[in-house]
Scaffold this motif. Sequence first.
Motif, short mmCIF file in Angstrom:
data_model
loop_
_atom_site.label_atom_id
_atom_site.label_comp_id
_atom_site.label_asym_id
_atom_site.label_seq_id
_atom_site.Cartn_x
_atom_site.Cartn_y
_atom_site.Cartn_z
N ASP A 8 -137.05 -16.00 40.86
CA ASP A 8 -138.16 -15.24 40.32
C ASP A 8 -138.03 -15.03 38.82
OD1 ASP A 8 -139.02 -15.22 42.81
OD2 ASP A 8 -138.89 -13.05 43.16
N LEU A 9 -136.78 -14.83 38.37
CA LEU A 9 -136.61 -14.56 36.95
C LEU A 9 -136.45 -15.83 36.13
CD1 LEU A 9 -136.40 -11.69 37.98
CD2 LEU A 9 -134.40 -11.36 36.58
N HIS A 10 -136.02 -16.94 36.78
CA HIS A 10 -135.78 -18.15 35.98
C HIS A 10 -136.46 -19.39 36.53
CE1 HIS A 10 -132.59 -15.41 34.69
NE2 HIS A 10 -132.84 -15.97 33.51
N GLU A 11 -137.37 -19.20 37.46
CA GLU A 11 -138.28 -20.26 37.90
C GLU A 11 -137.58 -21.53 38.39
OE1 GLU A 11 -139.52 -20.02 34.16
OE2 GLU A 11 -140.74 -18.25 34.50
N LEU A 59 -137.14 -5.42 45.92
CA LEU A 59 -137.40 -5.18 44.50
C LEU A 59 -138.82 -4.63 44.30
CD1 LEU A 59 -136.28 -5.38 41.66
CD2 LEU A 59 -137.06 -7.75 41.57
N MET A 60 -139.78 -5.22 45.02
CA MET A 60 -141.17 -4.76 44.90
C MET A 60 -141.30 -3.31 45.27
SD MET A 60 -143.70 -7.66 46.28
CE MET A 60 -143.70 -9.29 45.64
N MET A 63 -145.16 -7.96 35.86
CA MET A 63 -144.04 -7.14 35.35
C MET A 63 -142.87 -8.04 34.90
SD MET A 63 -141.93 -4.46 35.32
CE MET A 63 -140.17 -4.32 35.35
N ILE A 64 -142.55 -9.00 35.75
CA ILE A 64 -141.45 -9.90 35.43
C ILE A 64 -141.77 -10.70 34.17
CG2 ILE A 64 -140.33 -12.05 36.18
CD1 ILE A 64 -140.15 -10.88 38.95
N VAL A 106 -132.98 -13.70 43.73
CA VAL A 106 -134.12 -13.22 42.93
C VAL A 106 -133.95 -13.65 41.47
CG1 VAL A 106 -135.23 -11.13 42.03
CG2 VAL A 106 -134.66 -11.29 44.45
N ARG A 117 -141.01 3.41 41.44
CA ARG A 117 -140.88 3.88 40.06
C ARG A 117 -142.26 4.16 39.45
NH1 ARG A 117 -138.79 0.46 35.04
NH2 ARG A 117 -140.91 -0.31 35.37
N LEU A 134 -135.35 -3.59 34.66
CA LEU A 134 -135.56 -4.52 35.77
C LEU A 134 -134.22 -5.02 36.32
CD1 LEU A 134 -137.63 -6.27 37.38
CD2 LEU A 134 -137.39 -7.97 35.57
N LEU A 150 -140.02 -1.17 42.58
CA LEU A 150 -140.95 -1.11 41.45
C LEU A 150 -142.08 -0.13 41.73
CD1 LEU A 150 -141.14 -4.86 40.38
CD2 LEU A 150 -140.39 -2.96 38.95
N ASN A 151 -142.60 -0.22 42.97
CA ASN A 151 -143.70 0.69 43.35
C ASN A 151 -143.26 2.14 43.28
OD1 ASN A 151 -145.70 -1.16 43.72
ND2 ASN A 151 -145.06 -1.62 45.84
N SER A 153 -141.66 -8.47 30.96
CA SER A 153 -140.33 -8.05 30.54
C SER A 153 -139.51 -9.25 30.03
CB SER A 153 -139.60 -7.36 31.69
OG SER A 153 -139.54 -8.21 32.80
N LYS A 154 -139.75 -10.40 30.63
CA LYS A 154 -139.04 -11.59 30.18
C LYS A 154 -139.42 -11.95 28.76
CE LYS A 154 -139.02 -15.42 32.63
NZ LYS A 154 -139.35 -16.32 33.76
N ARG A 167 -136.88 -9.98 47.25
CA ARG A 167 -138.16 -9.77 46.56
C ARG A 167 -138.85 -8.53 47.12
NH1 ARG A 167 -141.73 -14.91 46.85
NH2 ARG A 167 -140.33 -15.81 45.28
N TYR A 184 -145.97 -7.46 40.51
CA TYR A 184 -144.58 -7.90 40.47
C TYR A 184 -144.42 -9.03 39.46
CZ TYR A 184 -140.29 -10.08 42.30
OH TYR A 184 -139.05 -10.62 42.44
N TRP A 185 -145.29 -10.04 39.58
CA TRP A 185 -145.16 -11.20 38.70
C TRP A 185 -145.48 -10.85 37.25
CZ3 TRP A 185 -142.19 -14.65 40.30
CH2 TRP A 185 -142.13 -14.97 41.66
N ASP A 227 -149.65 -5.61 44.93
CA ASP A 227 -148.22 -5.49 44.63
C ASP A 227 -147.67 -6.79 44.07
OD1 ASP A 227 -148.12 -2.96 45.37
OD2 ASP A 227 -146.82 -3.24 47.15
#
Lengths: 167, 338
Positions: free
Chosen positions: A124-127, A155-156, B10-11, A120, A162, A105, A159-160, B14-15, A152, B7-8, B3
């Motif tokens: 998204d990763l750390h809120e 990134l989406m 997946m995040i 991001v 992949r 990721l 992801l799709n 993985s976290k 975002r 996305y959420w 999607d």
Amino acid sequence: MEIDDIYKNYMYDLYRYLFSLSKNHHTAEDLVQETFYRTYLSLPEQNITNIKAWLFKVAYHTFIDDTRKNKKQIPNEEIERLKDKESSAWTPEDQVLQNEEYQQLIEMVHQLRPKHQHAVILCDLHELTYEEGAQIMELNINSFKSNLYRGRQALMSKLNERRNQDE
Amino acid sequence: MSDDQNYWKMIDRSKKQFDENTNIDSNKILKKSRHKALTTNILISLAVLLMIVPTLTLLTYFYYGSGGHDGRANTQIKVASDVIEVTEPNMFVKRMELEETIDFFSMDLNFDVYKRIGKEEYRVGEYDIDYMLDQPAFPNRTFFLDRPHPEIPPRDEPSYFIHPALHVPYEFKKEWEIVQNVPDGTVVEAYISFSNPIRPDDIRDINPGRDPDIDFLWLAVDTGVEKKVLDSEGLPVTPIGYPIYKDPPTWTPFDNRQDNSEVFKEILNHLENHEEQATKIARAKTLALDERIDYIQENGVNIYGAVVTGPASEIRKLQDNEYVRSLKVGEVKLWNWR
């Protein structure tokens, strides 16, 4: 000891954040320590209301300073790059055992444009909230939101792509 | 699944996985950071503490070295030695020999004072003045004199020079007795007062062709306040005047290069700029410089008394001198008149 308990709560978040920025376990660990060192030095003078945002801000500055410092050591640059490659070259066992998915990721996030990346990572990763993220990146809230939105989306779609490949 | 949800999810997944696999010792990290911060703080405090003394020293030297033509310290040294030379009859400071010790924003000034009696100089006392910045404390004086002047000048009556407008106190009769009884083979320092104020150049008329064979050492100047021995505010004043050196030492401003009375005026003007400090060092409660400078400007420098020295036999002759109205004996030393 109260403050230490609060710090412990955010330790993993900070580590993950710094790992997301540096993509290196050792660097991230060193920077977590450096971050707390800086907070201990400056805490008594400041009246902090939002500890998490403040910790992230300090961590970000620590990371920036560290990057700058390493950039100055020009002869070492090549070695550093090799080292980084080494540590990010995962053995098959590692990939099974360790955080393969997050690693992937992050690799993907790092393909984004720098500003999108950071937005991001923060939101998204750390809120973190939009306000907090905007403050850390020193942007106004609208341009932060647009950076985040574009990042975002990109990134989406990655992801799709992949997932489609995997299938 | 949309999607967005993907996305959420997946995040999130993985976290969680990442955190489970992360192995960091949070206690150790916090302890290390805290320790490092503590060390840094201690080192910074230590550095600040160590810087205090050099900084203060530097600021002090800068303070005393700056300000005015030759720095505050030298200005104060000049004020102190000038005020002694003009207010203490026949007393002087060898300016090359004085010692100053500079501490944090304070200065300690130590020096000896001398008198000439007969043909020789005698060390007659020590001064110790403590300065805080450029403000002196009252000086510590130690005199080794047989007949010192009163430490606090008496009110309303002159103690050694008598202005022509005042009558001579009864006790002064005894002074002639002393002179009569001082044995030959000694040299005497005497304070003589004149019947009338005279010009500085006319003092030679007192001993034409050096008869009596005496030397003039210090001249008391009439500055208007001597008639009452009080200044305009009612504070007692002491005589003011200037020395005469036949063979001037290198350190004195009265070096005969220009008329001593001119140098005297210059010194009064300089002292007026530092009157507060000068008054502290002088024995008198007031120097009344403003009043005195005005009077001298109007009337010129007139002499109403002098310190003289000579062999006892020559001093005795002054009793019959028409210029001399009264005399007071100062120090007496063994023969050195050659």
